[in-house]
Motif scaffolding. Sequence first.
Motif, PDB file in Angstrom:
ATOM      1  N   THR A 125       0.802  -1.218   0.000  1.00 59.66           N
ATOM      2  CA  THR A 125       0.000   0.000   0.000  1.00 59.66           C
ATOM      3  C   THR A 125       0.834   1.268   0.000  1.00 59.66           C
ATOM      4  O   THR A 125       0.303   2.352   0.091  1.00 59.66           O
ATOM      5  N   TYR A 163      -3.636   5.882  -3.738  1.00 56.00           N
ATOM      6  CA  TYR A 163      -4.603   6.009  -2.653  1.00 56.00           C
ATOM      7  C   TYR A 163      -5.535   4.811  -2.660  1.00 56.00           C
ATOM      8  O   TYR A 163      -6.070   4.406  -3.692  1.00 56.00           O
ATOM      9  N   ASP A 164      -5.704   4.243  -1.476  1.00 57.94           N
ATOM     10  CA  ASP A 164      -6.619   3.125  -1.310  1.00 57.94           C
ATOM     11  C   ASP A 164      -7.452   3.414  -0.068  1.00 57.94           C
ATOM     12  O   ASP A 164      -6.920   3.494   1.045  1.00 57.94           O
ATOM     13  N   SER A 165      -8.743   3.579  -0.245  1.00 60.89           N
ATOM     14  CA  SER A 165      -9.624   3.996   0.845  1.00 60.89           C
ATOM     15  C   SER A 165      -9.611   3.001   1.999  1.00 60.89           C
ATOM     16  O   SER A 165      -9.621   3.390   3.168  1.00 60.89           O
ATOM     17  N   GLU A 166      -9.570   1.716   1.680  1.00 54.66           N
ATOM     18  CA  GLU A 166      -9.626   0.693   2.732  1.00 54.66           C
ATOM     19  C   GLU A 166      -8.383   0.742   3.620  1.00 54.66           C
ATOM     20  O   GLU A 166      -8.473   0.718   4.848  1.00 54.66           O
ATOM     21  N   ALA A 168      -6.310   3.276   3.904  1.00 57.64           N
ATOM     22  CA  ALA A 168      -6.281   4.578   4.563  1.00 57.64           C
ATOM     23  C   ALA A 168      -7.160   4.574   5.808  1.00 57.64           C
ATOM     24  O   ALA A 168      -6.789   5.124   6.852  1.00 57.64           O
ATOM     25  N   ASP A 169      -8.314   3.943   5.701  1.00 58.50           N
ATOM     26  CA  ASP A 169      -9.209   3.869   6.849  1.00 58.50           C
ATOM     27  C   ASP A 169      -8.605   3.005   7.957  1.00 58.50           C
ATOM     28  O   ASP A 169      -8.781   3.284   9.144  1.00 58.50           O
ATOM     29  N   LYS A 229      -5.445  12.565   0.901  1.00 56.07           N
ATOM     30  CA  LYS A 229      -6.690  11.847   1.191  1.00 56.07           C
ATOM     31  C   LYS A 229      -6.530  10.936   2.403  1.00 56.07           C
ATOM     32  O   LYS A 229      -7.453  10.812   3.219  1.00 56.07           O
ATOM     33  N   THR A 230      -5.379  10.288   2.520  1.00 61.64           N
ATOM     34  CA  THR A 230      -5.137   9.430   3.679  1.00 61.64           C
ATOM     35  C   THR A 230      -5.097  10.270   4.953  1.00 61.64           C
ATOM     36  O   THR A 230      -5.637   9.875   5.993  1.00 61.64           O
ATOM     37  N   GLU A 232      -6.681  12.966   5.477  1.00 62.38           N
ATOM     38  CA  GLU A 232      -8.049  13.371   5.794  1.00 62.38           C
ATOM     39  C   GLU A 232      -8.791  12.295   6.597  1.00 62.38           C
ATOM     40  O   GLU A 232      -9.668  12.612   7.405  1.00 62.38           O
ATOM     41  N   HIS A 233      -8.424  11.036   6.397  1.00 65.18           N
ATOM     42  CA  HIS A 233      -8.994   9.966   7.219  1.00 65.18           C
ATOM     43  C   HIS A 233      -8.591  10.176   8.681  1.00 65.18           C
ATOM     44  O   HIS A 233      -9.408   9.969   9.588  1.00 65.18           O
TER      45      HIS A 233
END
Length: 291
Positions: A125, A163-166, A168-169, A229-230, A232-233
Amino acid sequence: QPFTTIAPNQQLKTININSDGFRGSEINLTTQENYRIFVIGGSAVFGSGMYTDDETFPSELDNKFKQKYDYIDVINAGIPNITSFDELYNINEKIIQLDPNMIVVYDGANDVHYKRINETVISGTGDDISSIKDFQKYLRTPVVLYRHVLEPMMTAEKPTYHYDSESADLVASLWHKRMTEICTISNEKNIEVVVILQPTIYHGIKPFTDFENSKLNEWDSEKNTAYKKTFEHLIQKSKELNNCSLVLDFSDVFDNTHEGVYFDSVHLNNLGNKIIADKIYEKILPLISLR
């Protein structure tokens, strides 16, 4: 140590590590009346580059307190490259043993960059440079020497960062979990805890100087977007912290600063350090019982 710490008793021309493994002079533990503030985080706290001990923002903060309250001591507990994973260990196993009145956690960028969930990074990642970081840890190499000498020799081609939302979360959730534990442990011992998300060049709307633009453009736009974006999580998760004394989002603290403050993506020059020290002073002063 099982986690990243700094070897004690190192004296260089610009950097001095005391017998407790913190940057700066020895901590006076004999004066019970003193109010001790420990600032922990990565190289942005420790002082990246060739700053002297007196030019880091914890030192600037200490000087600001000393102008009116000579019994308040600010200790620089920063460690280059650490994430919240190491911070939790160092607070629980070392800092709390030194009778702090307040702990300031100033971080975010390293959790976003390294995506650390335990002793390793999340597979696939991000930049796979954990082995270099371990190499740096054992050499105690200054960040600038690492970045401009070791890393170019050891990394022929950097992988792209998507960027990977999963993931990052996951990073943000684990950061939140560690901050919650830090605050819980400290509350049980009547220690004030202030959590601060640090500013970065890829977040906020600061008017950049030409130099800062050149630093931002060293990374491709996809990588900048991924980091932003990460991050921002983490900001969203920080809003869910409810057992800390104070939670501050400094990601936009330079939005109205036209002068240059960054010398790379996260590290600040002298002006940036002074601004951060002033902002922290303003926010934490009401938490301290002054005399």
